[in-house]
Design a protein around this motif. Structure first.
Motif, PDB file in Angstrom:
ATOM      1  N   UNK A  58     -79.529 -24.939 -13.600  1.00 29.45           N
ATOM      2  CA  UNK A  58     -80.246 -24.181 -14.627  1.00 29.45           C
ATOM      3  C   UNK A  58     -79.918 -24.825 -15.961  1.00 29.45           C
ATOM      4  N   UNK A  59     -80.933 -25.299 -16.671  1.00 28.43           N
ATOM      5  CA  UNK A  59     -80.736 -25.942 -17.971  1.00 28.43           C
ATOM      6  C   UNK A  59     -80.663 -24.844 -19.031  1.00 28.43           C
ATOM      7  N   UNK A  60     -79.499 -24.731 -19.684  1.00 26.57           N
ATOM      8  CA  UNK A  60     -79.289 -23.710 -20.706  1.00 26.57           C
ATOM      9  C   UNK A  60     -79.709 -24.239 -22.075  1.00 26.57           C
ATOM     10  N   UNK A  61     -79.263 -25.441 -22.412  1.00 29.75           N
ATOM     11  CA  UNK A  61     -79.658 -26.106 -23.651  1.00 29.75           C
ATOM     12  C   UNK A  61     -79.692 -27.599 -23.367  1.00 29.75           C
ATOM     13  N   UNK A  62     -79.873 -28.405 -24.399  1.00 31.65           N
ATOM     14  CA  UNK A  62     -79.939 -29.845 -24.169  1.00 31.65           C
ATOM     15  C   UNK A  62     -78.569 -30.451 -23.869  1.00 31.65           C
ATOM     16  N   UNK A  63     -77.502 -29.682 -24.031  1.00 32.53           N
ATOM     17  CA  UNK A  63     -76.160 -30.193 -23.724  1.00 32.53           C
ATOM     18  C   UNK A  63     -75.411 -29.336 -22.718  1.00 32.53           C
ATOM     19  N   UNK A  72     -71.415 -26.039 -17.113  1.00 34.91           N
ATOM     20  CA  UNK A  72     -71.059 -27.455 -17.115  1.00 34.91           C
ATOM     21  C   UNK A  72     -71.711 -28.120 -18.320  1.00 34.91           C
ATOM     22  N   UNK A  73     -71.016 -29.106 -18.878  1.00 31.69           N
ATOM     23  CA  UNK A  73     -71.584 -29.901 -19.978  1.00 31.69           C
ATOM     24  C   UNK A  73     -72.350 -31.066 -19.376  1.00 31.69           C
ATOM     25  N   UNK A  74     -73.405 -31.471 -20.064  1.00 34.42           N
ATOM     26  CA  UNK A  74     -74.164 -32.638 -19.624  1.00 34.42           C
ATOM     27  C   UNK A  74     -73.692 -33.851 -20.411  1.00 34.42           C
ATOM     28  N   UNK A  75     -73.560 -34.982 -19.719  1.00 37.16           N
ATOM     29  CA  UNK A  75     -73.124 -36.222 -20.353  1.00 37.16           C
ATOM     30  C   UNK A  75     -74.146 -36.644 -21.408  1.00 37.16           C
ATOM     31  N   UNK A  76     -73.705 -37.379 -22.439  1.00 34.65           N
ATOM     32  CA  UNK A  76     -74.650 -37.827 -23.471  1.00 34.65           C
ATOM     33  C   UNK A  76     -75.831 -38.627 -22.914  1.00 34.65           C
ATOM     34  N   UNK A  77     -75.638 -39.344 -21.845  1.00 34.89           N
ATOM     35  CA  UNK A  77     -76.729 -40.118 -21.247  1.00 34.89           C
ATOM     36  C   UNK A  77     -77.310 -39.455 -20.016  1.00 34.89           C
ATOM     37  N   UNK A  78     -77.223 -38.135 -19.934  1.00 35.00           N
ATOM     38  CA  UNK A  78     -77.693 -37.412 -18.745  1.00 35.00           C
ATOM     39  C   UNK A  78     -79.169 -37.653 -18.501  1.00 35.00           C
ATOM     40  N   UNK A  79     -79.509 -37.936 -17.232  1.00 34.22           N
ATOM     41  CA  UNK A  79     -80.911 -38.168 -16.862  1.00 34.22           C
ATOM     42  C   UNK A  79     -81.320 -37.137 -15.821  1.00 34.22           C
ATOM     43  N   UNK A  80     -82.443 -36.491 -16.064  1.00 36.39           N
ATOM     44  CA  UNK A  80     -83.036 -35.544 -15.127  1.00 36.39           C
ATOM     45  C   UNK A  80     -84.360 -36.130 -14.667  1.00 36.39           C
ATOM     46  N   UNK A  81     -84.499 -36.321 -13.343  1.00 37.63           N
ATOM     47  CA  UNK A  81     -85.706 -36.916 -12.779  1.00 37.63           C
ATOM     48  C   UNK A  81     -86.574 -35.845 -12.133  1.00 37.63           C
ATOM     49  N   UNK A  82     -87.880 -35.928 -12.345  1.00 37.57           N
ATOM     50  CA  UNK A  82     -88.844 -35.001 -11.747  1.00 37.57           C
ATOM     51  C   UNK A  82     -89.057 -35.372 -10.285  1.00 37.57           C
ATOM     52  N   UNK A  83     -89.778 -34.541  -9.519  1.00 34.82           N
ATOM     53  CA  UNK A  83     -90.097 -34.900  -8.130  1.00 34.82           C
ATOM     54  C   UNK A  83     -90.924 -36.184  -8.028  1.00 34.82           C
ATOM     55  N   UNK A  84     -91.618 -36.567  -9.106  1.00 33.55           N
ATOM     56  CA  UNK A  84     -92.378 -37.818  -9.113  1.00 33.55           C
ATOM     57  C   UNK A  84     -91.520 -38.986  -9.592  1.00 33.55           C
ATOM     58  N   UNK A  85     -90.231 -38.736  -9.809  1.00 30.34           N
ATOM     59  CA  UNK A  85     -89.233 -39.722 -10.215  1.00 30.34           C
ATOM     60  C   UNK A  85     -89.429 -40.222 -11.647  1.00 30.34           C
ATOM     61  N   UNK A  86     -90.017 -39.406 -12.498  1.00 30.82           N
ATOM     62  CA  UNK A  86     -90.116 -39.745 -13.917  1.00 30.82           C
ATOM     63  C   UNK A  86     -89.064 -38.932 -14.681  1.00 30.82           C
ATOM     64  N   UNK A  87     -88.674 -39.421 -15.839  1.00 26.41           N
ATOM     65  CA  UNK A  87     -87.664 -38.716 -16.631  1.00 26.41           C
ATOM     66  C   UNK A  87     -88.232 -37.424 -17.205  1.00 26.41           C
ATOM     67  N   UNK A  88     -87.406 -36.390 -17.190  1.00 23.90           N
ATOM     68  CA  UNK A  88     -87.779 -35.093 -17.744  1.00 23.90           C
ATOM     69  C   UNK A  88     -86.952 -34.882 -19.007  1.00 23.90           C
ATOM     70  N   UNK A  89     -87.610 -34.562 -20.103  1.00 28.71           N
ATOM     71  CA  UNK A  89     -86.897 -34.260 -21.341  1.00 28.71           C
ATOM     72  C   UNK A  89     -86.279 -32.868 -21.208  1.00 28.71           C
ATOM     73  N   UNK A  90     -84.990 -32.759 -21.470  1.00 28.09           N
ATOM     74  CA  UNK A  90     -84.259 -31.520 -21.218  1.00 28.09           C
ATOM     75  C   UNK A  90     -84.783 -30.340 -22.027  1.00 28.09           C
ATOM     76  N   UNK A  91     -85.243 -30.567 -23.245  1.00 27.49           N
ATOM     77  CA  UNK A  91     -85.723 -29.450 -24.069  1.00 27.49           C
ATOM     78  C   UNK A  91     -86.990 -28.819 -23.488  1.00 27.49           C
TER      79      UNK A  91
END
Length: 129
Positions: A58-63, A72-91
């Motif tokens: 569950x994404x609470x904020x961008x960090x 849990x804290x997210x690393x500064x270079x955290x990457x979240x991939x969509x089911x289509x394997x593209x990057x998802x912007x956390x905000x």
């Protein structure tokens, strides 16, 4: 000394021909770009690292996030991939929950990478923490 009267300009018929040529070139190159995109779900399989484990993110904020109900804290270079394997912007996914495979950075304990799973990927067995 003789100078040019005015700079040379394209006449209307020449300008129209150039515009048509550029439009035609753009139209012909577009299908090549679209052909390079590979849709997932049609037999393509993503390979996850051996260290990746299954959980609910569950994404609470961008960090900050919750992983299996724990903060849990997210690393500064955290990457979240969509089911289509593209990057998802956390905000764009704040407040949403996903079933994911994830990797924790060992030295800091921060969330480093997560992949949002498709139904088929979620059905495959994977260790959970």
């Amino acid at each position: 000394m003789q100078r040019c009267d005015s700079p040379r300009r394209l006449s209307a018929p020449r300008l129209g021909a150039w515009s048509l040529a550029f439009a035609l070139a753009a139209a012909l190159s577009a299908p090549q770009v679209l052909a390079q995109q590979v849709p997932f779900g049609l037999g393509n399989v993503r390979n996850f690292p051996e260290a990746a484990v299954r959980g609910k993110l569950t994404v609470v904020s961008t960090v900050d996030a919750e992983l299996n109900g724990n903060a849990i804290r997210m690393a500064p270079g955290m990457r979240l991939f969509s089911p289509q394997n593209s990057l998802v912007m956390l905000h764009t996914v704040m407040g949403q929950s996903f079933k994911v495979n994830y990797v924790i950075e060992p030295s800091t304990g921060m969330l480093l990478t997560a992949w949002i799973l498709t139904e088929a990927e979620a059905a495959q067995p994977r260790p959970a923490k």
